[in-house]
Design an enzyme around this catalytic site. Structure first.
Site, mmCIF file in Angstrom:
data_model
loop_
_atom_site.group_PDB
_atom_site.id
_atom_site.type_symbol
_atom_site.label_atom_id
_atom_site.label_comp_id
_atom_site.label_asym_id
_atom_site.label_seq_id
_atom_site.Cartn_x
_atom_site.Cartn_y
_atom_site.Cartn_z
ATOM 1 N N LYS A 54 -6.137 29.037 13.024
ATOM 2 C CA LYS A 54 -4.691 28.884 12.837
ATOM 3 C C LYS A 54 -3.968 30.155 13.251
ATOM 4 O O LYS A 54 -2.966 30.123 13.960
ATOM 5 C CB LYS A 54 -4.368 28.563 11.371
ATOM 6 C CG LYS A 54 -4.634 27.124 10.995
ATOM 7 C CD LYS A 54 -4.575 26.919 9.488
ATOM 8 C CE LYS A 54 -5.044 25.519 9.149
ATOM 9 N NZ LYS A 54 -5.341 25.318 7.733
ATOM 10 N N GLN A 98 -4.381 27.370 2.041
ATOM 11 C CA GLN A 98 -5.578 26.633 2.468
ATOM 12 C C GLN A 98 -6.250 25.968 1.267
ATOM 13 O O GLN A 98 -6.493 26.604 0.237
ATOM 14 C CB GLN A 98 -6.545 27.599 3.170
ATOM 15 C CG GLN A 98 -7.782 26.957 3.759
ATOM 16 C CD GLN A 98 -7.505 26.063 4.961
ATOM 17 O OE1 GLN A 98 -6.510 26.233 5.669
ATOM 18 N NE2 GLN A 98 -8.375 25.105 5.196
ATOM 19 N N ASP A 121 2.765 22.009 5.522
ATOM 20 C CA ASP A 121 1.719 21.012 5.274
ATOM 21 C C ASP A 121 2.334 19.660 4.886
ATOM 22 O O ASP A 121 1.648 18.640 4.929
ATOM 23 C CB ASP A 121 0.852 21.454 4.082
ATOM 24 C CG ASP A 121 -0.477 22.058 4.509
ATOM 25 O OD1 ASP A 121 -1.001 21.657 5.556
ATOM 26 O OD2 ASP A 121 -0.977 22.924 3.768
HETATM 27 N N1 GUN Z 1 -7.912 22.281 4.231
HETATM 28 C C1 GUN Z 1 -8.378 21.442 5.199
HETATM 29 N N2 GUN Z 1 -7.367 20.909 5.896
HETATM 30 C C2 GUN Z 1 -6.225 21.421 5.384
HETATM 31 C C3 GUN Z 1 -4.844 21.260 5.710
HETATM 32 O O1 GUN Z 1 -4.440 20.502 6.611
HETATM 33 N N3 GUN Z 1 -3.983 21.978 4.950
HETATM 34 C C4 GUN Z 1 -4.386 22.792 3.944
HETATM 35 N N4 GUN Z 1 -3.441 23.439 3.258
HETATM 36 N N5 GUN Z 1 -5.662 22.961 3.612
HETATM 37 C C5 GUN Z 1 -6.568 22.279 4.343
#
Ligand code: GUN
Length: 299
Positions: A54, A98, A121
């Site tokens: 990311k 996350q 998100d």
């Molecule tokens: N963990 C795995 N995929 C995601 C996601 O799309 N967003 C977040 N915040 N955590 C994750």
């Protein structure tokens, strides 16, 4: 007949390029650089890989990346204090905590603490409600990516029969809302649905997000249907000493012979998630500054 295989990797690269172009224009015209803060608590290896990816892609798109790595034993109050600090920071336009979080931290409480306008998100209950009532929301990245692939493939989705398999808050439910918004007739099926093959056979669009390896079979698919596979399941090696296999929720080999178009795993929906996170960060920045919505990057 064999289905068109949808190249999610190439499409995601195109989305990232469009984000980068609009970020450059925002900098040039308004002196604004979008910023994304990613918070990782603990040392989960898969999460570390995601977060690194990311950060890298955020910088490549011309945006600022702020990474906050906290030890696994971080008290909930400290995490909430960091979220409050990021909420108040004008350089931060998007916040992603996350998941999963360590067990001693209340995930719902943390997600609720994120300023909805920065919730890239789309997990905050305000955004869930805005999406469900057809208002301008931040939309969860994976379903947004699926929607982009479907629109690219089919043009208008109006009047199509769509079956979403899976009812999670992260994929199934928001996916159903997005398809409804594009005037599909939507069925949400799940692990307890009676006669699932029969339900899926009616679908022009199938989105599989149940987390069961290769569950959807070719004889469930209406000829010519578009099949979007959100599943990522790691199977043990087929032979001793071989490599673990990554498969979706769709039995690709039997479905590719019947479908009109299908996403592979890997290389289908997966790469779209981070691309849409970047798109959402740009959208959040534009909204924060009263600028027009980014073109072709929103729901
Ligand atoms: N963990 C795995 N995929 C995601 C996601 O799309 N967003 C977040 N915040 N955590 C994750």
């Amino acid at each position: 007949m064999s289905a068109k295989i949808i190249d999610g990797k190439a499409f995601a690269a195109d989305v990232r390029a469009r984000v980068a172009e609009q970020v450059a224009a925002m900098k040039a015209d308004h002196g604004i650089t979008p910023g994304l803060a990613v918070v990782l608590v603990g040392e989960d290896p898969a999460s570390q890989v995601y977060v690194r990816s990311k950060g890298k892609q955020t910088v490549e798109a011309g945006m600022n990346s702020f990474e906050h790595k906290l030890p696994a034993e971080t008290p909930e109050a400290d995490l909430l204090a960091l979220v409050a600090q990021l909420n108040a920071d004008p350089k931060v336009n998007g916040i992603l905590v996350q998941l999963p979080l360590p067990e001693h931290i209340d995930e719902a409480k943390v997600l609720a603490a994120i300023e909805p306008a920065k919730d890239v998100d789309g997990f905050h209950i305000s955004n869930v409600g805005l999406l469900a009532t057809g208002q301008k929301a931040m939309v969860p990245c994976t379903p947004l990516g699926c929607l982009m692939l479907l629109r690219d493939q089919l043009g208008s989705l109006s009047g199509k029969n769509a079956v979403v398999i899976g009812r999670s808050n992260i994929v199934g439910k928001p996916m159903a809302q997005l398809l409804l918004r594009d005037s599909c007739t939507v069925t949400v099926a799940h692990s307890r649905t009676a006669d699932l093959p029969d339900v899926v056979r009616r679908a022009d669009i199938v989105v599989a997000a149940v987390g069961r390896p290769e569950m959807v079979k070719g004889d469930w698919i209406k000829p010519g249907a578009t099949v979007i596979d959100v599943g990522i399941n790691r199977l043990p090696p087929a032979e001793e000493g071989g490599k673990a296999r990554l498969v979706g929720d769709v039995d690709f080999d039997s479905c590719v012979a019947v479908a009109g178009a299908i996403t592979p795993v890997p290389g289908g929906v997966g790469p779209m998630t981070i691309a849409c996170l970047l798109a959402n960060t740009l959208t959040a920045t534009a909204r924060a500054h009263g600028l027009p919505e980014p073109e072709g990057l929103t729901a």
